[in-house]
Write a protein that holds these residues in place. Sequence first.
Motif, mmCIF file in Angstrom:
data_model
loop_
_atom_site.group_PDB
_atom_site.id
_atom_site.type_symbol
_atom_site.label_atom_id
_atom_site.label_comp_id
_atom_site.label_asym_id
_atom_site.label_seq_id
_atom_site.Cartn_x
_atom_site.Cartn_y
_atom_site.Cartn_z
ATOM 1 N N ASP A 404 104.840 -1.516 50.619
ATOM 2 C CA ASP A 404 105.490 -1.819 51.884
ATOM 3 C C ASP A 404 104.493 -1.844 53.047
ATOM 4 O O ASP A 404 103.280 -1.677 52.848
ATOM 5 C CB ASP A 404 106.655 -0.859 52.145
ATOM 6 C CG ASP A 404 106.205 0.579 52.419
ATOM 7 O OD1 ASP A 404 105.023 0.801 52.780
ATOM 8 O OD2 ASP A 404 107.046 1.489 52.298
ATOM 9 N N LYS A 405 105.007 -2.029 54.255
ATOM 10 C CA LYS A 405 104.147 -2.173 55.431
ATOM 11 C C LYS A 405 103.362 -0.896 55.740
ATOM 12 O O LYS A 405 102.341 -0.936 56.433
ATOM 13 C CB LYS A 405 105.004 -2.556 56.636
ATOM 14 C CG LYS A 405 105.693 -3.905 56.498
ATOM 15 C CD LYS A 405 106.606 -4.175 57.678
ATOM 16 C CE LYS A 405 107.339 -5.502 57.530
ATOM 17 N NZ LYS A 405 108.283 -5.754 58.656
ATOM 18 N N ASN A 406 103.850 0.226 55.227
ATOM 19 C CA ASN A 406 103.184 1.503 55.464
ATOM 20 C C ASN A 406 102.224 1.881 54.353
ATOM 21 O O ASN A 406 101.668 2.982 54.359
ATOM 22 C CB ASN A 406 104.234 2.612 55.643
ATOM 23 C CG ASN A 406 105.197 2.308 56.780
ATOM 24 O OD1 ASN A 406 104.775 1.891 57.857
ATOM 25 N ND2 ASN A 406 106.490 2.509 56.534
ATOM 26 N N GLY A 407 102.045 0.995 53.384
ATOM 27 C CA GLY A 407 101.135 1.268 52.281
ATOM 28 C C GLY A 407 101.771 2.047 51.145
ATOM 29 O O GLY A 407 101.099 2.373 50.163
ATOM 30 N N LYS A 408 103.076 2.308 51.222
ATOM 31 C CA LYS A 408 103.757 3.048 50.168
ATOM 32 C C LYS A 408 104.095 2.121 49.007
ATOM 33 O O LYS A 408 104.573 1.005 49.202
ATOM 34 C CB LYS A 408 105.040 3.680 50.723
ATOM 35 C CG LYS A 408 105.803 4.514 49.700
ATOM 36 C CD LYS A 408 107.051 5.133 50.316
ATOM 37 C CE LYS A 408 107.831 5.938 49.285
ATOM 38 N NZ LYS A 408 109.056 6.548 49.870
ATOM 39 N N VAL A 409 103.849 2.600 47.793
ATOM 40 C CA VAL A 409 104.122 1.808 46.594
ATOM 41 C C VAL A 409 105.529 2.122 46.086
ATOM 42 O O VAL A 409 105.897 3.275 45.880
ATOM 43 C CB VAL A 409 103.092 2.103 45.486
ATOM 44 C CG1 VAL A 409 103.411 1.285 44.232
ATOM 45 C CG2 VAL A 409 101.679 1.796 45.973
ATOM 46 N N HIS A 410 106.329 1.050 45.866
ATOM 47 C CA HIS A 410 107.702 1.221 45.398
ATOM 48 C C HIS A 410 107.826 0.683 43.972
ATOM 49 O O HIS A 410 107.573 -0.502 43.726
ATOM 50 C CB HIS A 410 108.673 0.448 46.304
ATOM 51 C CG HIS A 410 108.734 0.961 47.709
ATOM 52 N ND1 HIS A 410 109.722 1.824 48.155
ATOM 53 C CD2 HIS A 410 107.916 0.740 48.773
ATOM 54 C CE1 HIS A 410 109.515 2.092 49.430
ATOM 55 N NE2 HIS A 410 108.427 1.451 49.835
ATOM 56 N N HIS A 411 108.237 1.552 43.058
ATOM 57 C CA HIS A 411 108.517 1.131 41.683
ATOM 58 C C HIS A 411 109.998 0.816 41.485
ATOM 59 O O HIS A 411 110.400 0.383 40.406
ATOM 60 C CB HIS A 411 108.072 2.224 40.704
ATOM 61 C CG HIS A 411 106.582 2.435 40.692
ATOM 62 N ND1 HIS A 411 105.736 1.695 39.907
ATOM 63 C CD2 HIS A 411 105.807 3.289 41.401
ATOM 64 C CE1 HIS A 411 104.499 2.077 40.101
ATOM 65 N NE2 HIS A 411 104.496 3.054 41.004
ATOM 66 N N GLU A 412 110.759 1.073 42.521
ATOM 67 C CA GLU A 412 112.178 0.733 42.539
ATOM 68 C C GLU A 412 112.605 0.548 43.987
ATOM 69 O O GLU A 412 111.928 1.014 44.911
ATOM 70 C CB GLU A 412 113.015 1.831 41.872
ATOM 71 C CG GLU A 412 112.854 3.201 42.512
ATOM 72 C CD GLU A 412 113.554 4.294 41.742
ATOM 73 O OE1 GLU A 412 113.757 4.131 40.517
ATOM 74 O OE2 GLU A 412 113.898 5.320 42.367
ATOM 75 N N ILE A 413 113.694 -0.154 44.169
ATOM 76 C CA ILE A 413 114.167 -0.441 45.525
ATOM 77 C C ILE A 413 115.603 0.036 45.672
ATOM 78 O O ILE A 413 116.475 -0.326 44.878
ATOM 79 C CB ILE A 413 114.090 -1.946 45.833
ATOM 80 C CG1 ILE A 413 112.635 -2.414 45.847
ATOM 81 C CG2 ILE A 413 114.733 -2.269 47.178
ATOM 82 C CD1 ILE A 413 112.470 -3.894 46.092
ATOM 83 N N HIS A 414 115.839 0.867 46.677
ATOM 84 C CA HIS A 414 117.189 1.312 46.986
ATOM 85 C C HIS A 414 117.855 0.259 47.864
ATOM 86 O O HIS A 414 117.263 -0.208 48.844
ATOM 87 C CB HIS A 414 117.159 2.662 47.713
ATOM 88 C CG HIS A 414 116.699 3.795 46.850
ATOM 89 N ND1 HIS A 414 117.563 4.753 46.357
ATOM 90 C CD2 HIS A 414 115.475 4.114 46.374
ATOM 91 C CE1 HIS A 414 116.881 5.617 45.616
ATOM 92 N NE2 HIS A 414 115.608 5.248 45.620
ATOM 93 N N VAL A 415 119.069 -0.111 47.514
ATOM 94 C CA VAL A 415 119.824 -1.057 48.331
ATOM 95 C C VAL A 415 121.187 -0.458 48.628
ATOM 96 O O VAL A 415 121.720 0.345 47.859
ATOM 97 C CB VAL A 415 119.992 -2.429 47.629
ATOM 98 C CG1 VAL A 415 118.649 -3.104 47.421
ATOM 99 C CG2 VAL A 415 120.735 -2.282 46.312
ATOM 100 N N THR A 416 121.743 -0.859 49.747
ATOM 101 C CA THR A 416 123.067 -0.368 50.137
ATOM 102 C C THR A 416 124.122 -1.425 49.869
ATOM 103 O O THR A 416 123.829 -2.612 49.690
ATOM 104 C CB THR A 416 123.080 -0.002 51.632
ATOM 105 O OG1 THR A 416 122.661 -1.136 52.394
ATOM 106 C CG2 THR A 416 122.142 1.164 51.906
#
Length: 537
Positions: A404-416
């Motif tokens: 993401d824009k903050n450099g955090k790596v996401h292996h999954e995405i939370h959606v609402t």
Amino acid sequence: MSLAQISLSLGGSVALYVLYKAYGALHRDFTSPIRDLPGLSSTNIFIGNMKDMMFMDQAAVHERHAKEHGTTFKFKAVLWDNWLFTADVKAISHIVKKDTGTWRKPMAMAYNLLRLLGPGIVLVDSDVHKKQRKILNPAFSPPEIKRFTATFLDKAVRLRDIWTNQIQQADGEQRQIDVLSWLSRTTLDVIGEAGFGYKFDALNEEPDQPNELHDAFKIMFKVGTSPSVVRLLRGLIPATRFLSAERDIETDKARGTMDRIGKQLLTERELAFDPAHPEKSDSGANDLLSLLVRANASGEKQHRLPEEQVLAQIPTFIVAGHETTSTATAWALYSLSQNSAIQRKLRDELLDVPSENPNMDELNALPYLDAVIRETLRFHSPVPSTVRVAAEDDVIPLQNPVVDKNGKVHHEIHVTKGQTVFISLAMVNRLEEIWGKDAGEFNPERWKSPPDAAMSIPGVWGNQLTFFGGPRSCIGYRFSLLEMKALLFTLVRAFEFELAVPVSDIITRSEIVSRPVLRTDPKGTNLLPMLIRPVAL
């Protein structure tokens, strides 16, 4: 109240609704778990990136953005709403498994097509979709599809003879022909007869009298597949549905014609079938509508489809089973025209078949024909994308992590709940990580040994997403595949194909189906001009 006051009131209401929706989109943007994902920006508050992502060459556009942002990113939709784009196979597999449950087809987007076609199997969701599919499944089984082989070949031969006559009327050597329009006529005749026993007579160059259902369908199809900001807004923003779009009056009249003739066809099928004495019923009619009527009448009363839903299958059969197949076949001929060695190899295989009227098993036993069709449907996905919306909060796993824009790596995405996901079928079919470095090339040889990575694609057919997968996969894929085989078998045996314009002049435009248009045509007409020559034997 005067007309001016009414107009002002309506305009004010729409403006307030737009502001309300824009505020809601901005609020969701600030609070959404996908807010920090990489994505596209847009200054167009009304349609965001929708024109680029949905109406242009989707395969090329999606690939360009994915090179910069990866296989999962966000983009702006109507009123700055953020949609999630994905061509991640693991994410798509997750959504497919939960389709019609956690994930649903967004009915707001189906508004315009529902207005045109009615509640057919392609446009309904959840329990209604399950009920329709259960009733329709027997009509699309392999034994039933096998019965249509003769119809497919008969229309293919009719088209072959028309082209032969046109060449002879020219100089006898070759003729420039728009193959797309002629294939569209052919598949319309096929779905008319095989779908509900109706003769569109589209291949008749000089019909004795006008065909009102044919004329009505042409109007409805033209409206349903031409980009329109008003129709887009009417679909996504209920408050704008009072707005008039081009050809609304013609469309309503055409829909009335289709409903009237549809009721007549349905009545004929119902009269021919007696559920109390099925053995005495007219067993000669085996079109899809007859099979549907029998299955519906034979079931328990509480499980039967109401007349409105049965009627809606007629225009649904036409749209879903007509333009996709003709366009896919046109793209196959286009690709064959770009590689003479592939075209010759296919023709050699087809000419080795002793009969001009092979049955389904004989057509399915031709390995190179099968490979060409598989590669066509991989490389030229007729329907390049689909959309789903979350019916509840969910967590989408990823095969390719997102930074993401903050450099955090996401292996999954939370959606609402309410999050819309745009799934690129075309891009999955061209991912280098699956298909190799030549993913962007037309190469039927790859089907001698498909890559292991393709086994992870959750498609219903061919280790690709062309017909999607899960409970909402294309119910008519066997019908389409056999029809394509019959067309290519007949036409490639008879003719050599060469593109009649520079390849740079052929571009793709998408509106539900990806079609060829000419860059140099200011009208943007869907066509594919080719030089056709008889095969020298």
